[in-house]
Design a protein around this motif. Structure first.
Motif, mmCIF file in Angstrom:
data_model
loop_
_atom_site.group_PDB
_atom_site.id
_atom_site.type_symbol
_atom_site.label_atom_id
_atom_site.label_comp_id
_atom_site.label_asym_id
_atom_site.label_seq_id
_atom_site.Cartn_x
_atom_site.Cartn_y
_atom_site.Cartn_z
ATOM 1 N N ALA A 268 0.846 -1.202 0.000
ATOM 2 C CA ALA A 268 0.000 0.000 0.000
ATOM 3 C C ALA A 268 0.884 1.257 0.000
ATOM 4 N N PRO A 269 0.408 2.392 -0.438
ATOM 5 C CA PRO A 269 -0.934 2.609 -0.973
ATOM 6 C C PRO A 269 -0.989 2.365 -2.478
ATOM 7 N N CYS A 270 -2.196 2.021 -2.922
ATOM 8 C CA CYS A 270 -2.441 1.864 -4.355
ATOM 9 C C CYS A 270 -3.070 3.161 -4.853
ATOM 10 N N PRO A 271 -2.562 3.730 -5.950
ATOM 11 C CA PRO A 271 -3.121 4.999 -6.438
ATOM 12 C C PRO A 271 -4.600 4.894 -6.812
ATOM 13 N N MET A 272 -5.088 3.653 -7.073
ATOM 14 C CA MET A 272 -6.492 3.479 -7.425
ATOM 15 C C MET A 272 -7.322 3.018 -6.215
ATOM 16 N N ASP A 273 -6.704 3.093 -5.040
ATOM 17 C CA ASP A 273 -7.385 2.721 -3.781
ATOM 18 C C ASP A 273 -7.889 1.280 -3.761
ATOM 19 N N ILE A 274 -7.158 0.404 -4.404
ATOM 20 C CA ILE A 274 -7.518 -1.025 -4.327
ATOM 21 C C ILE A 274 -6.961 -1.558 -3.007
ATOM 22 N N GLU A 275 -7.792 -2.252 -2.254
ATOM 23 C CA GLU A 275 -7.332 -2.799 -0.965
ATOM 24 C C GLU A 275 -6.601 -4.119 -1.242
ATOM 25 N N ILE A 276 -5.365 -3.976 -1.674
ATOM 26 C CA ILE A 276 -4.623 -5.131 -2.179
ATOM 27 C C ILE A 276 -4.560 -6.276 -1.169
ATOM 28 N N PHE A 277 -4.216 -5.952 0.085
ATOM 29 C CA PHE A 277 -3.968 -7.054 1.026
ATOM 30 C C PHE A 277 -5.227 -7.865 1.332
ATOM 31 N N LYS A 278 -6.397 -7.282 1.060
ATOM 32 C CA LYS A 278 -7.625 -8.072 1.235
ATOM 33 C C LYS A 278 -7.995 -8.774 -0.069
ATOM 34 N N CYS A 279 -7.896 -8.018 -1.168
ATOM 35 C CA CYS A 279 -8.327 -8.573 -2.460
ATOM 36 C C CYS A 279 -7.407 -9.690 -2.943
ATOM 37 N N ALA A 280 -6.096 -9.555 -2.663
ATOM 38 C CA ALA A 280 -5.135 -10.521 -3.222
ATOM 39 C C ALA A 280 -5.179 -11.878 -2.529
ATOM 40 N N ARG A 281 -5.920 -11.980 -1.453
ATOM 41 C CA ARG A 281 -6.036 -13.310 -0.825
ATOM 42 C C ARG A 281 -7.483 -13.719 -0.598
ATOM 43 N N MET A 303 -13.970 -5.742 -4.299
ATOM 44 C CA MET A 303 -13.360 -6.586 -5.324
ATOM 45 C C MET A 303 -13.492 -5.960 -6.713
ATOM 46 N N LYS A 304 -14.614 -5.265 -6.944
ATOM 47 C CA LYS A 304 -14.836 -4.649 -8.267
ATOM 48 C C LYS A 304 -13.783 -3.577 -8.569
ATOM 49 N N LYS A 305 -13.218 -2.994 -7.513
ATOM 50 C CA LYS A 305 -12.184 -1.973 -7.713
ATOM 51 C C LYS A 305 -10.974 -2.523 -8.471
ATOM 52 N N ILE A 306 -10.819 -3.865 -8.423
ATOM 53 C CA ILE A 306 -9.689 -4.479 -9.140
ATOM 54 C C ILE A 306 -9.743 -4.120 -10.626
ATOM 55 N N GLU A 307 -10.971 -3.925 -11.149
ATOM 56 C CA GLU A 307 -11.116 -3.554 -12.578
ATOM 57 C C GLU A 307 -10.389 -2.249 -12.887
ATOM 58 N N GLU A 308 -10.182 -1.429 -11.839
ATOM 59 C CA GLU A 308 -9.559 -0.109 -12.064
ATOM 60 C C GLU A 308 -8.036 -0.148 -12.021
ATOM 61 N N CYS A 309 -7.459 -1.329 -11.795
ATOM 62 C CA CYS A 309 -5.990 -1.437 -11.735
ATOM 63 C C CYS A 309 -5.383 -0.957 -13.047
ATOM 64 N N ILE A 310 -4.464 -0.009 -12.960
ATOM 65 C CA ILE A 310 -3.849 0.543 -14.179
ATOM 66 C C ILE A 310 -2.490 -0.123 -14.452
ATOM 67 N N GLU A 311 -2.198 -1.167 -13.689
ATOM 68 C CA GLU A 311 -0.954 -1.927 -13.839
ATOM 69 C C GLU A 311 0.278 -1.029 -13.774
ATOM 70 N N CYS A 312 0.238 -0.064 -12.876
ATOM 71 C CA CYS A 312 1.383 0.850 -12.742
ATOM 72 C C CYS A 312 2.593 0.126 -12.156
ATOM 73 N N GLY A 313 2.343 -0.969 -11.436
ATOM 74 C CA GLY A 313 3.443 -1.777 -10.892
ATOM 75 C C GLY A 313 4.035 -1.255 -9.595
ATOM 76 N N GLU A 314 3.515 -0.145 -9.073
ATOM 77 C CA GLU A 314 4.067 0.431 -7.830
ATOM 78 C C GLU A 314 4.039 -0.583 -6.692
ATOM 79 N N CYS A 315 2.900 -1.292 -6.597
ATOM 80 C CA CYS A 315 2.739 -2.257 -5.504
ATOM 81 C C CYS A 315 3.800 -3.355 -5.581
ATOM 82 N N LYS A 316 4.094 -3.795 -6.807
ATOM 83 C CA LYS A 316 5.038 -4.908 -6.985
ATOM 84 C C LYS A 316 6.417 -4.566 -6.428
ATOM 85 N N THR A 317 6.795 -3.312 -6.567
ATOM 86 C CA THR A 317 8.137 -2.929 -6.099
ATOM 87 C C THR A 317 8.217 -2.973 -4.570
#
Ligand code: SF4
Ligand code: SF4
Length: 346
Positions: A268-281, A303-317
């Motif tokens: 976190a944080p995701c620029p699109m406000d996706i709650e990654i740690f909940k959605c990813a599991r 979960m629907k917010k996942i559709e807004e992922c812009i694949e910026c990759g910030e979270c991955k780093t």
């Protein structure tokens, strides 16, 4: 109840400590109650962090500013700084001492830093920690990490008296290696995420597994009284790893094989406000616990917010486990939609 010596710090504590991250989510009255109950039932090690919002203040509140009822010397306090600069550390320690209402911290830890500070490396981080030690503001220096290579480097540097690292019955040979190296170097090992971010079903098995390692001090993050009561009862009954608990661990290991999100929230944080740690599991969560709370309109919206992922990759780093988060989110979302439509039964 088992006493443990925390490596070369020489500190003797009850083996099971209190992780003060979750008390951020309850009010002061509730956290006062939980912290005091833990202390009155034998826990004497409390781990917090500058980054856990009001957690330091809540510890001080529970211990009434360390009065005769709660003597400062009977309580071991560990906190952390996320700073990697001299100025930041000097500012953080003053804030922590002020919020904790104390004039010293027993163990002051670097909170998941991006490198291992050493003497004369130009960062001035380690020199600053030594200065604080000389001034009596901190008693011992610790290092926390989620990364194997950094933890090993910190151990080999011989500069840190404690290492805090994730450790649970899902851990691999890498974590076991860190535990063993800490033992060999006489460094205190503090185990975080012993319930793997809430994903493990059996707190008793989690407790018994860690009880098995004589140099490991788990810090149990509790938010509700029932959770605390479970751990206190295991301490009282001196729960050990038996055949029944070993079987639970075997089944859980088979179910959670491979790469999965540990819920550490470092992405976190995701620029699109996706709650990654909940959605990813979600796929794991919904199969391991009663599914209804994961199917509410609020959860569906999350979960629907996942559709807004812009694949910026910030979270991955920022993921210490190197997960391909956008891909993991997509998989979880596809699975979730099938569960919602009834195509997959859970
Ligand atoms: S890749 Fe997607 S999930 Fe990750 S930070 Fe960017 S928008 Fe958020
Ligand atoms: S995706 Fe990675 S960083 Fe984010 S919560 Fe999961 S394990 Fe932690």
């Amino acid at each position: 109840m088992t006493k443990v010596r925390l490596g070369k710090t020489g500190i003797e504590i009850e083996k099971n400590g209190f992780g003060a991250l979750p008390i951020q989510r309850v009010n002061f009255d509730e956290s006062d109650y939980l912290v005091r109950k833990a202390y009155e039932n034998g826990m004497n090690f409390f781990d917090t962090a500058r980054s856990y919002t009001d957690s330091e203040e809540k510890l001080a509140s529970a211990f009434k500013g360390f009065n005769e009822e709660y003597p400062r010397e009977s309580i071991i306090i560990a906190t952390k700084t996320p700073s990697e600069t001299r100025e930041g550390i000097l500012k953080d320690i003053e804030t922590s001492l002020n919020y904790l209402q104390t004039d010293y911290v027993d163990i002051y830890q670097l909170h998941n830093p991006s490198f291992v500070p050493k003497l004369d490396d130009g960062s001035e981080v380690y020199e600053t920690l030594l200065e604080l030690k000389d001034e009596g503001k901190i008693r011992h220096i610790g290092y926390t990490s989620h990364k194997y290579e950094l933890a090993i480097e910190a151990i080999n540097s011989e500069l840190y008296e404690t290492i805090q690292f994730p450790f649970s019955y899902l851990s691999t040979h890498k974590e076991l290696d860190i535990v063993e190296r800490c033992r060999a170097h006489d460094i205190g090992f503090i185990a975080m995420k012993a319930m793997s971010g809430g994903l493990l079903r059996s707190s008793k098995a989690a407790y018994a597994y860690l009880e098995h390692f004589e140099n490991v001090v788990p810090i149990w993050g509790v938010q509700r009284e029932e959770e605390l009561d479970e751990f206190l009862s295991y301490m009282k009954d001196d729960v050990k790893l038996d055949d029944e608990l070993s079987e639970i661990i075997k089944i859980e290991r088979e179910e959670l094989e491979g790469e999965f999100c540990r819920g550490c929230n470092y992405c976190a944080p995701c620029p699109m406000d996706i709650e990654i740690f909940k959605c990813a599991r979600m796929s794991l969560w919904i199969r391991r616990f009663p599914p209804e709370p994961s199917l509410t309109p609020e959860s569906q919206e999350m979960m629907k917010k996942i559709e807004e992922c812009i694949e910026c990759g910030e979270c991955k780093t920022r993921c210490p486990y190197g997960l391909d988060i956008p891909e993991l989110l997509k998989k979880n979302y596809e699975d979730y939609k099938k569960i919602l439509s009834g195509e997959i039964k859970v």
